[in-house]
Design a protein around this motif. Sequence first.
Motif, PDB file in Angstrom:
ATOM      1  N   ILE A   8       0.913  -1.275   0.135  1.00  0.00           N
ATOM      2  CA  ILE A   8       0.054  -0.071   0.138  1.00  0.00           C
ATOM      3  C   ILE A   8       0.666   1.214   0.003  1.00  0.00           C
ATOM      4  O   ILE A   8       1.482   1.595   1.059  1.00  0.00           O
ATOM      5  N   GLU A   9       1.192   1.840  -1.116  1.00  0.00           N
ATOM      6  CA  GLU A   9       2.176   3.026  -1.265  1.00  0.00           C
ATOM      7  C   GLU A   9       1.592   3.917  -2.622  1.00  0.00           C
ATOM      8  O   GLU A   9       1.314   3.298  -3.556  1.00  0.00           O
ATOM      9  N   ASP A  10       1.423   5.156  -2.134  1.00  0.00           N
ATOM     10  CA  ASP A  10       0.939   6.122  -3.247  1.00  0.00           C
ATOM     11  C   ASP A  10       2.026   6.611  -4.161  1.00  0.00           C
ATOM     12  O   ASP A  10       1.773   7.424  -5.048  1.00  0.00           O
ATOM     13  N   THR A  30       0.382  -7.585  -4.750  1.00  0.00           N
ATOM     14  CA  THR A  30      -0.550  -6.812  -5.172  1.00  0.00           C
ATOM     15  C   THR A  30      -0.350  -5.430  -4.677  1.00  0.00           C
ATOM     16  O   THR A  30       0.033  -5.134  -3.494  1.00  0.00           O
ATOM     17  N   VAL A  31      -0.487  -4.453  -5.614  1.00  0.00           N
ATOM     18  CA  VAL A  31      -0.406  -3.009  -4.995  1.00  0.00           C
ATOM     19  C   VAL A  31      -1.513  -2.099  -5.070  1.00  0.00           C
ATOM     20  O   VAL A  31      -2.209  -2.152  -6.103  1.00  0.00           O
ATOM     21  N   ILE A  32      -1.671  -1.380  -3.959  1.00  0.00           N
ATOM     22  CA  ILE A  32      -2.764  -0.193  -3.934  1.00  0.00           C
ATOM     23  C   ILE A  32      -2.260   0.985  -3.583  1.00  0.00           C
ATOM     24  O   ILE A  32      -1.341   1.035  -2.711  1.00  0.00           O
ATOM     25  N   SER A  33      -2.886   1.876  -4.148  1.00  0.00           N
ATOM     26  CA  SER A  33      -2.323   3.393  -3.942  1.00  0.00           C
ATOM     27  C   SER A  33      -3.142   4.206  -2.830  1.00  0.00           C
ATOM     28  O   SER A  33      -2.721   5.294  -2.774  1.00  0.00           O
ATOM     29  N   ASN A  34      -4.213   3.570  -2.564  1.00  0.00           N
ATOM     30  CA  ASN A  34      -5.169   4.395  -1.538  1.00  0.00           C
ATOM     31  C   ASN A  34      -5.224   3.859  -0.377  1.00  0.00           C
ATOM     32  O   ASN A  34      -5.554   2.514  -0.259  1.00  0.00           O
ATOM     33  N   GLY A  35      -5.257   4.612   0.588  1.00  0.00           N
ATOM     34  CA  GLY A  35      -5.271   4.017   1.961  1.00  0.00           C
ATOM     35  C   GLY A  35      -6.638   3.239   2.220  1.00  0.00           C
ATOM     36  O   GLY A  35      -6.510   2.195   2.822  1.00  0.00           O
ATOM     37  N   ARG A  36      -7.746   3.845   2.161  1.00  0.00           N
ATOM     38  CA  ARG A  36      -9.041   3.457   2.547  1.00  0.00           C
ATOM     39  C   ARG A  36      -8.843   1.769   1.581  1.00  0.00           C
ATOM     40  O   ARG A  36      -9.646   0.797   1.954  1.00  0.00           O
ATOM     41  N   LEU A  56      -0.852   8.340   3.329  1.00  0.00           N
ATOM     42  CA  LEU A  56      -1.531   7.821   2.130  1.00  0.00           C
ATOM     43  C   LEU A  56      -2.802   8.666   1.973  1.00  0.00           C
ATOM     44  O   LEU A  56      -3.517   9.297   3.031  1.00  0.00           O
ATOM     45  N   PRO A  57      -3.415   8.738   0.781  1.00  0.00           N
ATOM     46  CA  PRO A  57      -4.770   9.281   0.437  1.00  0.00           C
ATOM     47  C   PRO A  57      -5.825   8.642   1.263  1.00  0.00           C
ATOM     48  O   PRO A  57      -5.904   7.615   1.318  1.00  0.00           O
ATOM     49  N   GLU A  58      -6.705   9.458   1.923  1.00  0.00           N
ATOM     50  CA  GLU A  58      -7.935   8.958   2.681  1.00  0.00           C
ATOM     51  C   GLU A  58      -7.848   8.218   4.099  1.00  0.00           C
ATOM     52  O   GLU A  58      -8.728   8.314   4.777  1.00  0.00           O
ATOM     53  N   MET A  59      -6.807   7.620   4.121  1.00  0.00           N
ATOM     54  CA  MET A  59      -6.652   6.844   5.481  1.00  0.00           C
ATOM     55  C   MET A  59      -5.015   6.813   5.680  1.00  0.00           C
ATOM     56  O   MET A  59      -4.261   5.984   4.736  1.00  0.00           O
ATOM     57  N   ASP A  60      -4.621   6.993   6.829  1.00  0.00           N
ATOM     58  CA  ASP A  60      -3.164   6.721   6.732  1.00  0.00           C
ATOM     59  C   ASP A  60      -2.607   5.415   7.593  1.00  0.00           C
ATOM     60  O   ASP A  60      -3.521   5.013   7.819  1.00  0.00           O
TER      61      ASP A  60
END
Length: 229
Positions: A8-10, A30-36, A56-60
């Motif tokens: 989880i990295e933006d 798996t890569v996700i760029s948004n916290g939530r 991170l965006p939306e949730m730290d």
Amino acid sequence: MSKKILVIEDEKNLARFVSLELQHEGYQVTVISNGRTGLDVALDKDFDLVLLDLLLPEMDGFEITRRLQAEKTTYVMMMTARDSVMDIVAGLDRGADDYIIKPFAIEELLARVRAIFRRQDIESSKKPSSTMGDYQNLKLNSQNRSVVREGEEISLTKREFDLLSALVTNVNHVLTREDLLASVWKYDDSVETNVVDVYIRYLRGKIDVPGRESYIQTVRGMGYVVREH
């Protein structure tokens, strides 16, 4: 079966670089760029490890770790540019198992990932007994990784309990930071880190009684020890 890692990295370039290196080592990534969104994916699917940015965006990352560890036992390694002791302790407080400071060498990240997976394999191969034993007025329970002091239960994270267990099973024997990194974190690579000192500090905050001598003594220039009284 290869281990599954959620990143989880933006920062897109960093996320892509880390993902490619992990895949090269044989991991499923798996890569996700948004916290939530990252939290939703971590809760919905089973991962062996979550590599987590703090900002991170939306949730730290702090909140993601807190919520994730409230429901699952997924291992979490924080990737952060914030290297103050308070930030590190805040992450550990919410259930992170390790952290790495940006910018980092990919070799160090891979070494830490390998160490976590070695730890997982060792833990899964062992059938825990209900108790480990006593130290002074502390009673250690290996099934729920808790400590009871005079009837009061003290809840510890996986790593905190393992660290205390290593010290208690070596009463009167000074353990160096290298000893503890090897026995608790399973680091057999040369890794520069102050994670032992951070965990000792946080463990003392949970088990020590204000106004009384700490259970864990610091031996300057050497390491840490618990002593018989």
